[in-house]
Write a protein that holds these residues in place. Structure first.
Motif, mmCIF file in Angstrom:
data_model
loop_
_atom_site.group_PDB
_atom_site.id
_atom_site.type_symbol
_atom_site.label_atom_id
_atom_site.label_comp_id
_atom_site.label_asym_id
_atom_site.label_seq_id
_atom_site.Cartn_x
_atom_site.Cartn_y
_atom_site.Cartn_z
ATOM 1 N N GLY A 102 0.826 -1.206 0.000
ATOM 2 C CA GLY A 102 0.000 0.000 0.000
ATOM 3 C C GLY A 102 0.853 1.244 0.000
ATOM 4 O O GLY A 102 0.710 2.123 0.858
ATOM 5 N N ALA A 103 1.773 1.334 -0.956
ATOM 6 C CA ALA A 103 2.749 2.422 -0.969
ATOM 7 C C ALA A 103 2.103 3.796 -1.078
ATOM 8 O O ALA A 103 2.701 4.797 -0.704
ATOM 9 C CB ALA A 103 3.726 2.222 -2.133
ATOM 10 N N GLY A 104 0.882 3.849 -1.612
ATOM 11 C CA GLY A 104 0.177 5.127 -1.621
ATOM 12 C C GLY A 104 0.316 5.886 -2.914
ATOM 13 O O GLY A 104 0.531 5.325 -3.987
ATOM 14 N N SER A 105 0.193 7.203 -2.831
ATOM 15 C CA SER A 105 0.139 8.067 -4.006
ATOM 16 C C SER A 105 1.511 8.243 -4.652
ATOM 17 O O SER A 105 2.546 7.886 -4.091
ATOM 18 C CB SER A 105 -0.393 9.435 -3.598
ATOM 19 O OG SER A 105 0.524 10.063 -2.727
ATOM 20 N N ALA A 106 1.474 8.847 -5.847
ATOM 21 C CA ALA A 106 2.721 9.133 -6.547
ATOM 22 C C ALA A 106 3.607 10.077 -5.742
ATOM 23 O O ALA A 106 4.836 9.940 -5.717
ATOM 24 C CB ALA A 106 2.418 9.729 -7.916
ATOM 25 N N SER A 107 2.984 11.044 -5.073
ATOM 26 C CA SER A 107 3.775 11.982 -4.267
ATOM 27 C C SER A 107 4.445 11.275 -3.096
ATOM 28 O O SER A 107 5.572 11.613 -2.709
ATOM 29 C CB SER A 107 2.891 13.127 -3.767
ATOM 30 O OG SER A 107 1.811 12.629 -2.992
ATOM 31 N N LEU A 109 5.372 8.088 -3.160
ATOM 32 C CA LEU A 109 6.479 7.344 -3.769
ATOM 33 C C LEU A 109 7.660 8.271 -4.020
ATOM 34 O O LEU A 109 8.815 7.909 -3.753
ATOM 35 C CB LEU A 109 6.025 6.714 -5.085
ATOM 36 C CG LEU A 109 5.210 5.431 -5.009
ATOM 37 C CD1 LEU A 109 4.729 5.038 -6.398
ATOM 38 C CD2 LEU A 109 6.042 4.304 -4.409
ATOM 39 N N LEU A 110 7.372 9.456 -4.537
ATOM 40 C CA LEU A 110 8.445 10.417 -4.804
ATOM 41 C C LEU A 110 9.196 10.743 -3.524
ATOM 42 O O LEU A 110 10.435 10.798 -3.500
ATOM 43 C CB LEU A 110 7.867 11.688 -5.417
ATOM 44 C CG LEU A 110 8.870 12.817 -5.683
ATOM 45 C CD1 LEU A 110 9.970 12.354 -6.627
ATOM 46 C CD2 LEU A 110 8.155 14.047 -6.230
ATOM 47 N N ALA A 111 8.461 10.948 -2.435
ATOM 48 C CA ALA A 111 9.104 11.259 -1.160
ATOM 49 C C ALA A 111 10.016 10.120 -0.716
ATOM 50 O O ALA A 111 11.118 10.352 -0.194
ATOM 51 C CB ALA A 111 8.042 11.544 -0.097
ATOM 52 N N GLU A 112 9.569 8.876 -0.931
ATOM 53 C CA GLU A 112 10.381 7.717 -0.538
ATOM 54 C C GLU A 112 11.661 7.653 -1.366
ATOM 55 O O GLU A 112 12.745 7.370 -0.842
ATOM 56 C CB GLU A 112 9.583 6.428 -0.710
ATOM 57 C CG GLU A 112 8.400 6.286 0.239
ATOM 58 C CD GLU A 112 8.830 6.000 1.676
ATOM 59 O OE1 GLU A 112 10.054 5.874 1.930
ATOM 60 O OE2 GLU A 112 7.950 5.912 2.544
ATOM 61 N N PHE A 113 11.545 7.917 -2.675
ATOM 62 C CA PHE A 113 12.731 7.845 -3.521
ATOM 63 C C PHE A 113 13.672 9.022 -3.272
ATOM 64 O O PHE A 113 14.894 8.885 -3.390
ATOM 65 C CB PHE A 113 12.333 7.762 -4.991
ATOM 66 C CG PHE A 113 11.829 6.400 -5.380
ATOM 67 C CD1 PHE A 113 12.640 5.280 -5.280
ATOM 68 C CD2 PHE A 113 10.529 6.227 -5.823
ATOM 69 C CE1 PHE A 113 12.172 4.021 -5.611
ATOM 70 C CE2 PHE A 113 10.046 4.979 -6.161
ATOM 71 C CZ PHE A 113 10.871 3.869 -6.052
ATOM 72 N N ILE A 114 13.133 10.163 -2.914
ATOM 73 C CA ILE A 114 13.988 11.285 -2.513
ATOM 74 C C ILE A 114 14.785 10.913 -1.274
ATOM 75 O O ILE A 114 15.993 11.192 -1.177
ATOM 76 C CB ILE A 114 13.137 12.549 -2.265
ATOM 77 C CG1 ILE A 114 12.606 13.095 -3.585
ATOM 78 C CG2 ILE A 114 13.956 13.622 -1.544
ATOM 79 C CD1 ILE A 114 11.602 14.227 -3.430
ATOM 80 N N GLU A 115 14.134 10.266 -0.330
ATOM 81 C CA GLU A 115 14.822 9.845 0.898
ATOM 82 C C GLU A 115 15.894 8.803 0.580
ATOM 83 O O GLU A 115 17.003 8.852 1.122
ATOM 84 C CB GLU A 115 13.809 9.282 1.891
ATOM 85 C CG GLU A 115 14.418 8.722 3.180
ATOM 86 C CD GLU A 115 15.113 9.772 4.030
ATOM 87 O OE1 GLU A 115 15.804 9.383 4.993
ATOM 88 O OE2 GLU A 115 14.987 10.987 3.733
ATOM 89 N N ALA A 116 15.561 7.867 -0.313
ATOM 90 C CA ALA A 116 16.560 6.862 -0.703
ATOM 91 C C ALA A 116 17.756 7.531 -1.363
ATOM 92 O O ALA A 116 18.917 7.165 -1.114
ATOM 93 C CB ALA A 116 15.937 5.837 -1.644
ATOM 94 N N GLY A 117 17.487 8.543 -2.201
ATOM 95 C CA GLY A 117 18.583 9.271 -2.836
ATOM 96 C C GLY A 117 19.438 10.011 -1.823
ATOM 97 O O GLY A 117 20.663 10.033 -1.933
ATOM 98 N N ARG A 118 18.795 10.606 -0.836
ATOM 99 C CA ARG A 118 19.536 11.326 0.198
ATOM 100 C C ARG A 118 20.456 10.375 0.959
ATOM 101 O O ARG A 118 21.633 10.677 1.201
ATOM 102 C CB ARG A 118 18.573 11.999 1.176
ATOM 103 C CG ARG A 118 19.256 12.834 2.255
ATOM 104 C CD ARG A 118 18.266 13.349 3.276
ATOM 105 N NE ARG A 118 17.689 12.276 4.066
ATOM 106 C CZ ARG A 118 18.307 11.679 5.097
ATOM 107 N NH1 ARG A 118 19.539 12.057 5.437
ATOM 108 N NH2 ARG A 118 17.721 10.720 5.777
#
Length: 270
Positions: A102-107, A109-118
């Protein structure tokens, strides 16, 4: 014992080592003890390096592999490399896991990938070896021609290197295997090769790096872990660990490293 079939998994290999260890001669027992204590070394080491670690001759280590049922060290090493590669599920499996979580909305997901990038960038800042980075820049700056190979997930990084070096008038050739063309014979002594691959590692990239080293070219490896098959090929290994979300790994840190290399080399070339 040499007629045994080869173990198909690392667990089977460890079980067989337990079965035979008590009856092994002293030198082969040293091999067994070293493998049991250093399984992470097998995927990235030569038979000579494994033998040195165990304190035996390479022929003794080869005999140890045969006692376990392998034809030789290469077959045992392949088991560890394949096992490492299988740790990453295919893309449909990754997507299904995201749906189930249940990863949720596109936003979101974007927040999760931003965190992974950080996290990836912070890890790169802490772990990159400055001496290896400097040596890599020198090798690239002094090269007659820079060859670049990176396939599958690494292709976007290879394409960036080729684009940026071309803009800086650095002689560059990208090896993309389009049409299954093999241009390894274009690599000469005095050239440098940037080889980029991540788990599961691309055999064509590793083979090109090996051919380049045999031709006398410098090899700069951009890879992700100690288990990378590029490690025995070159001391110029720049490791990048990308954090993941849902088993999807970004290229944030890898591309940042690529930009740094390109700018540093561009500034060094007259």
């Amino acid at each position: 014992m040499s007629e045994l079939s080869a173990p198909q998994t690392i667990e089977e290999l460890l079980d067989r080592m337990l079965e035979v260890s008590d009856g092994l001669p002293k030198r082969l027992k040293q091999c067994a003890d070293y493998v049991a204590a250093n399984p992470d070394r097998i995927a990235v080491s030569t038979v000579a390096e494994m033998a040195e670690g165990a304190g035996v001759k390479p022929s003794a280590f080869m005999r140890f592999c045969q006692v376990l049922g392998f034809s030789g060290f290469s077959q045992m090493q392949r088991l560890f490399r394949d096992s490492y590669a299988q740790n990453w599920p295919d893309y449909p499996t990754r997507l299904e896991k995201l749906r189930e979580s249940g990863a949720g909305s596109a936003s979101a997901l974007l927040a999760e990938f931003i965190e992974a990038g950080r996290l990836s960038l912070e890890s790169l800042a802490k772990t990159i070896d400055p001496d290896t980075l400097d040596a890599s820049i020198r090798a690239l700056s002094q090269a007659n021609m820079v060859h670049i190979v990176g396939l599958r997930r690494a292709f976007s990084v290879a394409a960036y290197f080729a684009y940026a070096f071309e803009k800086m008038n650095v002689p560059t050739m990208i090896h993309d295997h389009v049409g299954r063309l093999d241009n390894r014979h274009a690599i000469r002594k005095g050239d440098a090769v940037i080889a980029i691959t991540f788990a599961p590692y691309t055999p064509e990239t590793v083979e090109l790096a090996e051919a380049a080293r045999a031709a006398g070219a410098e090899v700069i490896a951009i890879t992700d872990a100690i288990a990378s098959p590029l490690r025995p090929i070159t001391p110029l290994m720049l490791t990048v660990t990308e954090a993941d979300f849902g088993d999807f790994r970004s290229l944030s840190a890898t591309l940042s490293l690529a930009v740094a290399l390109v700018v540093a080399v561009g500034a060094s070339v007259p």
